[in-house]
Motif scaffolding. Structure first.
Motif, PDB file in Angstrom:
ATOM      1  N   HIS A 158       0.738  -1.285   0.052  1.00  0.00           N
ATOM      2  CA  HIS A 158       0.070   0.071  -0.017  1.00  0.00           C
ATOM      3  C   HIS A 158       0.860   1.170   0.033  1.00  0.00           C
ATOM      4  O   HIS A 158       0.514   2.423   0.449  1.00  0.00           O
ATOM      5  N   TYR A 190     -11.992   3.446  -3.201  1.00  0.00           N
ATOM      6  CA  TYR A 190     -10.706   3.206  -2.610  1.00  0.00           C
ATOM      7  C   TYR A 190     -10.297   1.913  -3.524  1.00  0.00           C
ATOM      8  O   TYR A 190     -10.968   1.281  -3.872  1.00  0.00           O
ATOM      9  N   GLY A 192      -6.982  -0.715  -3.609  1.00  0.00           N
ATOM     10  CA  GLY A 192      -6.215  -1.293  -2.811  1.00  0.00           C
ATOM     11  C   GLY A 192      -6.711  -2.432  -2.124  1.00  0.00           C
ATOM     12  O   GLY A 192      -8.151  -2.933  -2.353  1.00  0.00           O
ATOM     13  N   THR A 193      -5.949  -3.109  -1.296  1.00  0.00           N
ATOM     14  CA  THR A 193      -6.349  -4.408  -0.629  1.00  0.00           C
ATOM     15  C   THR A 193      -7.039  -3.991   0.778  1.00  0.00           C
ATOM     16  O   THR A 193      -6.692  -3.032   1.434  1.00  0.00           O
ATOM     17  N   VAL A 194      -8.355  -4.551   0.864  1.00  0.00           N
ATOM     18  CA  VAL A 194      -9.057  -4.359   2.022  1.00  0.00           C
ATOM     19  C   VAL A 194      -9.104  -5.657   2.807  1.00  0.00           C
ATOM     20  O   VAL A 194      -8.912  -6.752   2.481  1.00  0.00           O
ATOM     21  N   THR A 219     -11.746  -2.770   6.129  1.00  0.00           N
ATOM     22  CA  THR A 219     -10.924  -2.021   6.632  1.00  0.00           C
ATOM     23  C   THR A 219      -9.786  -1.650   5.393  1.00  0.00           C
ATOM     24  O   THR A 219      -9.587  -2.642   4.976  1.00  0.00           O
ATOM     25  N   SER A 220      -9.191  -0.443   5.334  1.00  0.00           N
ATOM     26  CA  SER A 220      -8.157  -0.201   4.386  1.00  0.00           C
ATOM     27  C   SER A 220      -6.730  -0.753   5.193  1.00  0.00           C
ATOM     28  O   SER A 220      -6.901  -1.288   6.034  1.00  0.00           O
ATOM     29  N   SER A 221      -5.945  -0.513   4.440  1.00  0.00           N
ATOM     30  CA  SER A 221      -4.558  -0.892   5.071  1.00  0.00           C
ATOM     31  C   SER A 221      -4.214  -0.268   6.295  1.00  0.00           C
ATOM     32  O   SER A 221      -3.391  -1.108   7.202  1.00  0.00           O
ATOM     33  N   THR A 267      -8.501   2.051   8.626  1.00  0.00           N
ATOM     34  CA  THR A 267      -9.661   2.824   8.292  1.00  0.00           C
ATOM     35  C   THR A 267     -10.819   2.039   8.062  1.00  0.00           C
ATOM     36  O   THR A 267     -10.805   1.259   6.935  1.00  0.00           O
ATOM     37  N   LEU A 287     -14.052   1.227   5.982  1.00  0.00           N
ATOM     38  CA  LEU A 287     -14.609   1.856   4.784  1.00  0.00           C
ATOM     39  C   LEU A 287     -16.029   1.302   4.760  1.00  0.00           C
ATOM     40  O   LEU A 287     -16.792   2.109   4.278  1.00  0.00           O
TER      41      LEU A 287
END
Lengths: 218, 257
Positions: free
Chosen positions: A90, B188, B190-192, B235-237, B240, B242
Motif C-alpha cells: 500500500h 478506494y 487497494g487491498t481491504v 478496513t483499508s490498509s 480505516t 470503509l
C-alpha cells in the motif's frame, strides 16, 4: 508534499523511481540518511536495497508495537512481517498529510497486532503486563529526553492521570479491549469503565488538541 | 432525536469510537451522526490523534536475529508482477473452493445463485434478494438452511446500501462479500481486510481482497462458527473502516424435489 495515490492533480509518489535510483545508487548515503518517504517510494519501485534499508530503519518500532500488544515473540514477529508486507503493498496510497511514515507504520502494526490477539486469545492482556507497560510508557529515561515535544506532553499527561483511568485507557487504546472487557478485567460496572476511558481521553485531548473557543463538544 | 442530543451521545462514545473499540451497533450510529456533523467529526479526529500518540509511546524493541534479512528477502520477492500473478492464482483457487463448498451446502436455490455469481465474478449476484423472496413466501414442502445476510453501508456516509454480505455457517462455513463504494470520498483502490465482529465488539479477520475504484467481490471458506458473529466490516490498509454491515439470521427455504 503530495503523496496520495489516485487523487486528482496529485502524484502517487513525490519522486519518480528513477529519481530515487539516481539519487542513491552507488552511494547510498552521501550526505545523510534518505527521507522516510524516499525509502517508501523505493518500496514502490521494487528496489531491494531500499527495501532492506526501510526494514532496518523501522523494524525496532514495528516490532516494539507488535511485542507490546501481543507479548508473544513469534506472534509479534509474524505481525511485524505482515506490517512491512502491507506497507509494501500500500505504499502508493500513503498520504503524508495524515501523518509521518513512522505513524502510518505504527498504526498498521497496532491494528494487525490487536486483530491477531483477538483472533488467538480469550484474554487480551495480563494484569502484570499492563502495570509493566504503564510504568514503561510513563517513565522518562534519559534517552527519551530528546523525543519530540508532543510525545513528551502526552507521556506526562498519561503519568498524571489517576492510575485507574490510565489503566482503562491503556486497555482500550493499546490492547484494543472494549469497555465491557475493561469492566470485566477491572471488576467494575460497564458505566464506570466507559467513564474512565472517556475522562482519560478528554484529559489527553487537552494536550494534543487544546480546546478552541466555540468547541461544542468538550 | 435532536442534533444536540446526538452530539451529546457522540461525546459519550467518541473516545471508544476513536480507539476502535466501540461495538458494531453503537459504531454504526456514531458514524451515521458523523456524516452529518462536522464539529463532531473534528472532535473524533482529535481523539484519534490522541490514540495515535498513545500507541506512539510504546517502546521500540530489538527484533529477533535475522528478522531484517528475512523480511527484506520477502519484500524483494514480492514484485508487483508476481503479486498480480499470485492474486490471480489465489482467486482461481478461491472460486474453485467456493464452488465445491456451495455444492456441499445443499442449499439448492441459493447455492446455485451463489455459484453462478462466483463463476461470473459476482456480477449481478443477488443472493440476498433470493433469501428475502423465499422467506417472504415459503413453499409448502421445503428444506431449510440457516444463513446470515446483511447490507453493507459506507462508513461515515450511511444511507443507501453499497454492498451485501452473505454467509453460510456450515462446515466449512463460507462468506461472500460484494461491495461498490462509488460515492465521492468513498472510492478506494487497494487491498481491504474483511473483519467479522461479535456482539461484544471482538473481531476476527476473515481475509483480504482487492478493491478497484471502489468495486470488489470476494468469497472464502472459513473454519469459524459464523453464528457467533453479528457484523462485518471492511478496513483499508491503515485500519480505516470503509464499510460495515449488520448480519441478521435468515433461512433459505428450498422446495423438495
Amino acid at each position: 508534499m503530495i503523496f496520495h495515490g489516485g487523487r486528482a492533480g496529485g502524484r502517487a509518489i513525490p519522486w519518480r523511481p528513477s529519481d530515487v535510483y539516481r539519487g542513491v545508487s552507488g552511494y547510498r548515503s552521501p550526505v545523510g540518511p534518505l527521507p522516510d518517504e524516499a525509502l517508501l517510494s523505493g518500496l514502490v519501485a521494487g528496489d531491494p536495497e531500499l527495501a532492506a534499508i526501510f526494514v532496518r530503519r523501522f523494524q525496532h518500532r514495528v516490532f516494539g508495537v507488535a511485542m507490546a500488544v501481543t507479548r508473544d515473540q513469534q506472534l509479534a514477529e509474524d505481525v511485524a512481517q505482515q506490517t512491512f508486507e502491507r506497507a509494501w503493498r500500500h505504499a502508493q496510497i500513503y498520504d503524508s498529510r495524515r501523518g509521518s511514515v513512522m505513524t502510518w507504520l505504527t498504526a498498521i502494526a497496532h491494528n494487525l497486532a490487536v486483530d491477531a490477539v483477538r483472533a488467538r486469545r480469550t484474554e487480551p492482556m495480563a494484569p502484570e503486563d499492563l502495570e509493566d507497560l504503564l510504568d514503561t510508557v510513563t517513565a522518562t529515561p534519559e534517552e527519551w529526553a530528546l523525543a519530540d515535544e508532543a510525545s513528551a506532553q502526552v507521556r506526562a499527561a498519561l503519568a498524571r492521570l489517576p492510575r485507574e483511568q490510565a489503566r482503562a485507557l491503556m486497555m482500550a487504546g493499546i490492547y484494543g479491549m472494549t469497555a465491557q472487557q475493561v469492566a470485566d478485567a477491572e471488576r467494575i460496572p460497564l458505566g464506570t469503565a466507559k467513564t474512565r476511558i472517556r475522562t482519560a481521553m478528554a484529559r489527553l485531548r487537552t494536550v494534543v488538541a487544546p480546546a478552541k473557543r466555540g468547541d461544542h463538544v468538550r | 432525536m435532536s442534533g444536540d442530543a446526538n452530539c451529546e451521545r457522540l461525546r459519550e462514545v467518541g473516545p471508544e469510537l476513536a480507539l476502535g473499540v466501540l461495538s458494531g451497533r453503537e459504531r454504526a450510529e456514531a458514524v451515521a451522526h458523523l456524516d452529518r456533523c462536522a464539529e463532531c467529526r473534528e472532535y473524533v479526529r482529535q481523539l484519534t490523534l490522541v490514540g495515535d500518540r498513545l500507541v506512539g509511546l510504546l517502546p521500540d524493541r530489538e527484533p529477533p536475529p535475522g528478522f531484517e534479512t528475512r523480511v527484506a528477502r520477502v519484500l524483494a520477492r514480492q514484485t508487483p508482477a508476481s503479486e498480480g500473478q499470485r492474486s490471480a492464482r489465489a482467486l482461481g483457487r478461491t472460486r474453485r473452493g467456493l464452488w465445491q463448498g456451495a455444492r456441499r451446502a445443499r442449499v439448492r436455490l441459493a447455492a446455485a445463485a451463489a455459484a453462478l455469481a462466483v463463476a461470473a465474478g459476482f456480477a449481478g449476484w443477488a443472493v440476498g434478494t433470493v433469501v428475502e423472496q423465499v422467506t417472504a413466501a415459503p413453499p409448502p414442502a421445503v428444506e431449510s438452511e440457516p444463513v446470515l445476510v446483511g447490507d453493507m453501508t459506507a462508513a461515515g456516509h450511511g444511507g443507501e446500501p453499497v454492498g451485501e454480505v452473505y454467509a453460510h455457517p456450515g462446515t466449512p462455513a463460507w462468506i461472500f462479500v460484494s461491495v461498490a463504494l462509488t460515492r465521492p470520498g468513498t472510492r478506494y483502490t487497494g487491498t481491504v481486510t474483511c473483519l467479522l465482529e461479535r456482539a461484544d465488539g471482538a473481531s476476527v479477520r476473515a481475509g483480504a481482497f482487492a478493491l478497484r475504484d471502489g468495486h470488489g467481490n470476494w468469497g472464502i471458506a472459513l473454519s469459524e462458527d459464523l453464528n457467533r458473529y453479528s457484523g462485518a466490516r471492511l478496513t483499508s490498509s491503515d485500519g480505516t473502516v470503509l464499510a460495515t454491515a449488520q448480519l441478521r439470521k435468515a433461512q433459505v427455504l428450498t422446495p423438495e424435489t
